[in-house]
Design an enzyme around this catalytic site. Structure first.
Site, PDB file in Angstrom:
ATOM      1  N   LEU A 130     -11.202  23.039 -14.592  1.00  0.00           N
ATOM      2  CA  LEU A 130     -11.075  22.874 -13.849  1.00  0.00           C
ATOM      3  C   LEU A 130     -10.863  21.182 -12.803  1.00  0.00           C
ATOM      4  O   LEU A 130     -11.854  21.483 -13.596  1.00  0.00           O
ATOM      5  CB  LEU A 130     -10.877  23.605 -12.252  1.00  0.00           C
ATOM      6  N   PRO A 131      -9.967  21.051 -12.707  1.00  0.00           N
ATOM      7  CA  PRO A 131     -10.632  19.530 -12.723  1.00  0.00           C
ATOM      8  C   PRO A 131     -11.201  19.646 -11.337  1.00  0.00           C
ATOM      9  O   PRO A 131     -12.903  18.253 -11.403  1.00  0.00           O
ATOM     10  CB  PRO A 131      -8.982  18.872 -10.591  1.00  0.00           C
ATOM     11  N   GLU A 132     -11.757  20.184 -10.188  1.00  0.00           N
ATOM     12  CA  GLU A 132     -13.223  20.116  -9.967  1.00  0.00           C
ATOM     13  C   GLU A 132     -13.811  21.882  -9.899  1.00  0.00           C
ATOM     14  O   GLU A 132     -12.830  22.758  -9.352  1.00  0.00           O
ATOM     15  CB  GLU A 132     -13.166  19.913  -8.415  1.00  0.00           C
ATOM     16  N   THR A 133     -15.449  22.216 -10.124  1.00  0.00           N
ATOM     17  CA  THR A 133     -15.773  23.339  -9.535  1.00  0.00           C
ATOM     18  C   THR A 133     -17.232  22.508  -8.155  1.00  0.00           C
ATOM     19  O   THR A 133     -17.412  21.294  -9.011  1.00  0.00           O
ATOM     20  CB  THR A 133     -15.982  23.384 -11.201  1.00  0.00           C
TER      21      THR A 133
ATOM     22  N   HIS B 181      -9.548  17.653  -2.184  1.00  0.00           N
ATOM     23  CA  HIS B 181      -9.012  19.511  -1.944  1.00  0.00           C
ATOM     24  C   HIS B 181     -11.234  20.224  -2.155  1.00  0.00           C
ATOM     25  O   HIS B 181     -10.703  21.171  -2.278  1.00  0.00           O
ATOM     26  CB  HIS B 181      -8.331  19.532  -3.236  1.00  0.00           C
TER      27      HIS B 181
END
Length: 281
Positions: free
Chosen positions: A48-51, A80
Site C-alpha cells: 500500500l502507499p503507506e503502512t 493520509h
C-alpha cells in the site's frame, strides 16, 4: 521456526466521502515491540502507499506515537496515514487527553488533529524546505512531467517531510492530462496543482508522484496538500479556504478540505475502516 505475535489491525480508506474510494492505509496497533526491520518488511508486503504502526508516546503531550512506512522506506510525516491512523486509534478504544483533539507524535514532532462529526483535520506541520526550486531541479521536474517551461505558472519547495516540490499549472485539465516519465523523475517527489473553473468538482485538482518511494502516483495525499496550501495561501494564489479533488486519474474519488485559522492551516477529510482483524508478525 521464528515465533510470531498477534496484533490488532485496521485498514482505513482516507479522504473518501464516497462512492469512489480514496487512499488506503494499513494500521498495526500496539506495535511497540516490533523492530524497524519488521515494520519495513510488513509495509513492503502490504504494498500500500503507506503502512503505519501505533506505539506508546514518548512525550507527555502526545496521545500516541506513529511510525509511517512506504513499501521502500520510512517517512517522518504523511497526511493520509495521520488521519487514517487517528481514526483507527479512536475506533480501537483510544482516549485522547483532550475531547475533540488528538496529538500525534511522529518524527517531525507533534501534530494536532481535530475532529468534527464527519471529518478529521490535521494541522499542517512547518515546512522543512521551502522557497524557489533550483534551476536544475525545476528542469528535471518539467522534463519528467513532459511539459514545457511556459506551462508552469509557478513552482516551489513544499517539503514537510516526504521531500515534496510543487508545480502549479494553468488548469485542472492540464493536471489531469499529465503522463509523467517516472524514469526521468528519478528521486524527485513532485506535486502538481491546477484550478477548476466554475462547476468543477472542487476548487483544485492535485496529483502527487513519488516513484523513488515505489509509489508512482499516490491516490490522495495529505502531506502534499498541506505543503501546497502553505505555499499557495501564503503567496496569495489561493484563498484561505478551498477544496481539492485528487485521485481522479486513478479512478479514485479523493476530496480534501483546506481551512485556515489564524496562522494555522488544517487539512481534512473523511475516513472509514474497511478491514478490521489481526495480523501475525
Amino acid at each position: 521456526m521464528t515465533s510470531v505475535s498477534e496484533y490488532p489491525f485496521s485498514q482505513v480508506d482516507v479522504f473518501a466521502p464516497g462512492p469512489q474510494p480514496g487512499n488506503p492505509v494499513a494500521v498495526v496497533h500496539n506495535a511497540d515491540d516490533l523492530s524497524a526491520e519488521q515494520m519495513q518488511s510488513f509495509a513492503n508486503w502490504t504494498n500500500l502507499p503507506e503502512t503505519t504502526f501505533l506505539l506508546r508516546p514518548t512525550r507527555p503531550e502526545a496521545d500516541y506515537r506513529l511510525r509511517i512506512f512506504t513499501p521502500a522506506s520510512e517517512l517522518p510525516f504523511a497526511g493520509h496515514p495521520t488521519l487514517g491512523s487517528a481514526h483507527a486509534w479512536l475506533e480501537n478504544g483510544g482516549q485522547p487527553h483532550r475531547p475533540g483533539e488528538l496529538v500525534q507524535e511522529c518524527e517531525v514532532g507533534l501534530v494536532k488533529i481535530s475532529q468534527t462529526a464527519n471529518e478529521q483535520f490535521f494541522e499542517a506541520p512547518p515546512l522543512r524546505h521551502s522557497g524557489p526550486l533550483e534551476p536544475e531541479v525545476l528542469e528535471q521536474a518539467i522534463t519528467s512531467l513532459r511539459i514545457t517551461p511556459e506551462e508552469v505558472l509557478d513552482s516551489n519547495w513544499v517539503d514537510n517531510g516526504p521531500g515534496w516540490l510543487g508545480i502549479r499549472l494553468a488548469s485542472a485539465r492540464a493536471v489531469l492530462d499529465l503522463k509523467p516519465d517516472f524514469t526521468a523523475m528519478g528521486q524527485l517527489n513532485v506535486g502538481v496543482i491546477g484550478a477548476y473553473g466554475d462547476g468543477g468538482p472542487a476548487d483544485f485538482e492535485v496529483r502527487g508522484f513519488l516513484p523513488g518511494l515505489a509509489i508512482p502516483e499516490d491516490p490522495v495525499t495529505g502531506s502534499l496538500n498541506a505543503g501546497l496550501a502553505q505555499w499557495l495561501i501564503g503567496s496569495g494564489a489561493a484563498e484561505g479556504n478551498y477544496t481539492v479533488s485528487q485521485g481522479t486519474a486513478l479512478g479514485r474519488g479523493g476530496r480534501l478540505t483546506i481551512t485556515s485559522e489564524g496562522d494555522s492551516i488544517w487539512v481534512g477529510g473523511t475516513s472509514r475502516t474497511v478491514v478490521r482483524g489481526s495480523v501475525f508478525l
